[in-house]
Motif scaffolding. Sequence first.
Motif, PDB file in Angstrom:
ATOM      1  N   VAL A 242     -11.113 -13.339   9.108  1.00 24.32           N
ATOM      2  CA  VAL A 242     -10.209 -12.839  10.147  1.00 24.32           C
ATOM      3  C   VAL A 242     -10.318 -13.733  11.379  1.00 24.32           C
ATOM      4  CG1 VAL A 242      -9.668 -10.849  11.621  1.00 24.32           C
ATOM      5  CG2 VAL A 242     -10.534 -10.467   9.316  1.00 24.32           C
ATOM      6  N   LYS A 243      -9.168 -14.094  11.893  1.00 21.80           N
ATOM      7  CA  LYS A 243      -9.155 -14.915  13.116  1.00 21.80           C
ATOM      8  C   LYS A 243      -9.053 -13.987  14.313  1.00 21.80           C
ATOM      9  CE  LYS A 243      -8.058 -19.170  12.926  1.00 21.80           C
ATOM     10  NZ  LYS A 243      -9.005 -20.183  12.587  1.00 21.80           N
ATOM     11  N   ILE A 244     -10.083 -14.029  15.173  1.00 15.15           N
ATOM     12  CA  ILE A 244     -10.064 -13.196  16.376  1.00 15.15           C
ATOM     13  C   ILE A 244     -10.207 -14.105  17.582  1.00 15.15           C
ATOM     14  CG2 ILE A 244     -11.191 -11.320  17.641  1.00 15.15           C
ATOM     15  CD1 ILE A 244     -12.283 -10.331  14.969  1.00 15.15           C
ATOM     16  N   GLU A 245      -9.197 -14.108  18.404  1.00 14.43           N
ATOM     17  CA  GLU A 245      -9.172 -14.975  19.600  1.00 14.43           C
ATOM     18  C   GLU A 245      -9.620 -16.399  19.260  1.00 14.43           C
ATOM     19  OE1 GLU A 245     -11.605 -12.733  22.233  1.00 14.43           O
ATOM     20  OE2 GLU A 245     -10.162 -11.099  22.282  1.00 14.43           O
ATOM     21  N   GLY A 246      -9.017 -16.943  18.234  1.00 19.07           N
ATOM     22  CA  GLY A 246      -9.278 -18.336  17.871  1.00 19.07           C
ATOM     23  C   GLY A 246     -10.543 -18.563  17.065  1.00 19.07           C
ATOM     24  N   GLU A 247     -11.351 -17.537  16.909  1.00 20.57           N
ATOM     25  CA  GLU A 247     -12.586 -17.715  16.141  1.00 20.57           C
ATOM     26  C   GLU A 247     -12.498 -17.015  14.789  1.00 20.57           C
ATOM     27  OE1 GLU A 247     -16.259 -16.743  18.054  1.00 20.57           O
ATOM     28  OE2 GLU A 247     -15.650 -17.882  19.822  1.00 20.57           O
ATOM     29  N   THR A 248     -13.138 -17.652  13.803  1.00 22.08           N
ATOM     30  CA  THR A 248     -13.096 -17.052  12.472  1.00 22.08           C
ATOM     31  C   THR A 248     -14.275 -16.109  12.277  1.00 22.08           C
ATOM     32  OG1 THR A 248     -11.953 -18.922  11.505  1.00 22.08           O
ATOM     33  CG2 THR A 248     -13.224 -17.557  10.000  1.00 22.08           C
ATOM     34  N   ARG A 249     -13.970 -14.914  11.811  1.00 27.45           N
ATOM     35  CA  ARG A 249     -15.032 -13.948  11.512  1.00 27.45           C
ATOM     36  C   ARG A 249     -14.975 -13.589  10.038  1.00 27.45           C
ATOM     37  NH1 ARG A 249     -16.574 -10.267  15.472  1.00 27.45           N
ATOM     38  NH2 ARG A 249     -17.476  -9.146  13.721  1.00 27.45           N
ATOM     39  N   LYS A 250     -16.142 -13.447   9.446  1.00 20.92           N
ATOM     40  CA  LYS A 250     -16.201 -13.031   8.047  1.00 20.92           C
ATOM     41  C   LYS A 250     -16.478 -11.529   8.024  1.00 20.92           C
ATOM     42  CE  LYS A 250     -18.908 -15.583   5.310  1.00 20.92           C
ATOM     43  NZ  LYS A 250     -18.399 -16.454   4.249  1.00 20.92           N
ATOM     44  N   ILE A 251     -15.659 -10.821   7.297  1.00 19.72           N
ATOM     45  CA  ILE A 251     -15.833  -9.369   7.271  1.00 19.72           C
ATOM     46  C   ILE A 251     -16.313  -8.912   5.899  1.00 19.72           C
ATOM     47  CG2 ILE A 251     -14.667  -7.179   7.618  1.00 19.72           C
ATOM     48  CD1 ILE A 251     -13.318  -8.306   9.768  1.00 19.72           C
ATOM     49  N   PHE A 252     -17.412  -8.222   5.912  1.00 25.65           N
ATOM     50  CA  PHE A 252     -17.892  -7.635   4.660  1.00 25.65           C
ATOM     51  C   PHE A 252     -17.666  -6.131   4.671  1.00 25.65           C
ATOM     52  CE2 PHE A 252     -20.198 -11.599   4.904  1.00 25.65           C
ATOM     53  CZ  PHE A 252     -20.122 -12.065   3.608  1.00 25.65           C
ATOM     54  N   ILE A 253     -17.737  -5.569   5.881  1.00 23.35           N
ATOM     55  CA  ILE A 253     -17.430  -4.144   5.961  1.00 23.35           C
ATOM     56  C   ILE A 253     -15.948  -4.022   5.648  1.00 23.35           C
ATOM     57  CG2 ILE A 253     -19.160  -3.456   7.666  1.00 23.35           C
ATOM     58  CD1 ILE A 253     -15.991  -3.480   9.192  1.00 23.35           C
ATOM     59  N   SER A 254     -15.576  -2.883   5.121  1.00 23.96           N
ATOM     60  CA  SER A 254     -14.222  -2.917   4.603  1.00 23.96           C
ATOM     61  C   SER A 254     -13.328  -1.802   5.084  1.00 23.96           C
ATOM     62  CB  SER A 254     -14.298  -2.920   3.093  1.00 23.96           C
ATOM     63  OG  SER A 254     -15.305  -2.041   2.686  1.00 23.96           O
ATOM     64  N   ASP A 255     -13.691  -1.154   6.175  1.00 18.98           N
ATOM     65  CA  ASP A 255     -12.788  -0.147   6.692  1.00 18.98           C
ATOM     66  C   ASP A 255     -11.984  -0.723   7.828  1.00 18.98           C
ATOM     67  OD1 ASP A 255     -13.022   1.999   5.092  1.00 18.98           O
ATOM     68  OD2 ASP A 255     -14.900   2.638   6.011  1.00 18.98           O
ATOM     69  N   TYR A 256     -10.731  -0.876   7.583  1.00 18.41           N
ATOM     70  CA  TYR A 256      -9.868  -1.430   8.607  1.00 18.41           C
ATOM     71  C   TYR A 256      -8.466  -0.921   8.341  1.00 18.41           C
ATOM     72  CZ  TYR A 256      -8.298  -4.495   4.895  1.00 18.41           C
ATOM     73  OH  TYR A 256      -7.785  -4.967   3.714  1.00 18.41           O
ATOM     74  N   ILE A 257      -7.628  -1.067   9.335  1.00 12.41           N
ATOM     75  CA  ILE A 257      -6.231  -0.677   9.115  1.00 12.41           C
ATOM     76  C   ILE A 257      -5.339  -1.876   9.377  1.00 12.41           C
ATOM     77  CG2 ILE A 257      -6.477   1.801   9.654  1.00 12.41           C
ATOM     78  CD1 ILE A 257      -5.253   0.974  12.464  1.00 12.41           C
ATOM     79  N   TYR A 258      -4.169  -1.832   8.779  1.00 13.39           N
ATOM     80  CA  TYR A 258      -3.166  -2.831   9.111  1.00 13.39           C
ATOM     81  C   TYR A 258      -2.519  -2.399  10.425  1.00 13.39           C
ATOM     82  CZ  TYR A 258      -3.247  -4.475   4.226  1.00 13.39           C
ATOM     83  OH  TYR A 258      -3.604  -4.984   3.007  1.00 13.39           O
ATOM     84  N   VAL A 259      -2.404  -3.353  11.333  1.00 12.23           N
ATOM     85  CA  VAL A 259      -1.849  -2.984  12.635  1.00 12.23           C
ATOM     86  C   VAL A 259      -0.324  -2.956  12.565  1.00 12.23           C
ATOM     87  CG1 VAL A 259      -1.711  -3.638  15.059  1.00 12.23           C
ATOM     88  CG2 VAL A 259      -3.846  -3.925  13.794  1.00 12.23           C
ATOM     89  N   ASP A 260       0.255  -3.875  11.799  1.00 11.60           N
ATOM     90  CA  ASP A 260       1.717  -3.783  11.660  1.00 11.60           C
ATOM     91  C   ASP A 260       2.116  -3.969  10.213  1.00 11.60           C
ATOM     92  OD1 ASP A 260       1.371  -6.560  11.205  1.00 11.60           O
ATOM     93  OD2 ASP A 260       1.626  -6.946  13.350  1.00 11.60           O
TER      94      ASP A 260
END
Length: 260
Positions: A242-260
């Motif tokens: 996931v790109k957050i403010e220009g930085e790449t983050r690796k996500i292993f936790i898996s609870d998230y929602i689609y924003v749009d």
Amino acid sequence: MSKEQTSRGEPKELNPMLMGSRIHYLRRVSSTNDVASELAYQGAPEGTVVVAEAQDEGRGRLRRRWFSPPGGLWISVILRPRGGPIDALRITLTAGLSVVEVLRDLYDLKATIKWPNDVRVKSRKICGVLSEMDSIEDQMDHVVLGFGLNANVNEFPEELGEEATSLIRELGKKVSLFELSKELLKGLEKWYLVLQRDGFEPILKEWVKHSDTLGRRVRFKDQEGLREGEAFGVDLDGSLLVKIEGETRKIFISDYIYVD
Ligand code: BT5
């Protein structure tokens, strides 16, 4: 020597009838994953399958309840992966790919995968995958891979509201659970063999074609609070990039929602 020739000679090659070589068919259980886990600890071989008509304590990740009335396909498979980095996350993604393909091939249904374990039709969940790794003395012993596929399930509890769907709802007719499970196991076996032989890369290449997560904005919670960014890829370890403010983050936790 081609890759195929190389792999043909490898000792890792699996028996092509591995998945479902032993089947435990039960009327009603707590959870097929629990029954399969017990069997695995007792030494049941890889490919052993547990199917139940209904589950009283079907569960999702984090022990969330999984609605499992008669009519659905509630099925768990014992895997004993050898060698290489084959973990529950990569197995989950592999399993999701197998489900999407079987829905396409048997019913001409277009399904997508919400990373990591939701298979959806028209944005509604039709199948959830739960893979649980069990260890003995800190060593991975086996993985129990469970599929909850809403096949002939017509009614859902109110709390699932519009989130869930089923094959009978989408197709307007009952499907054969026998045919569905047989083809699902066949597809799983095909991809599991690839995973063991060639690693995760070829699976990921296929998986991304079916995912509805990539390119979407997602919101999730981590230690720093609520985060939002764009999901742009899946790494070879199965994590979501996931790109957050220009930085790449690796996500292993898996609870998230689609924003749009
Ligand atoms: C999953 O968890 O999606 C994994 C579900 C795995 C179920 C199978 S059935 C065979 C085997 N034996 C078991 O005991 N489990 C496996 P998760 O991503 O945590 O999603 C759980 C959420 O999905 C719940 O909190 C509900 O919101 C929703 N849900 C529950 N039952 C559902 C259903 N039948 N269809 C669609 N969504 C459902």
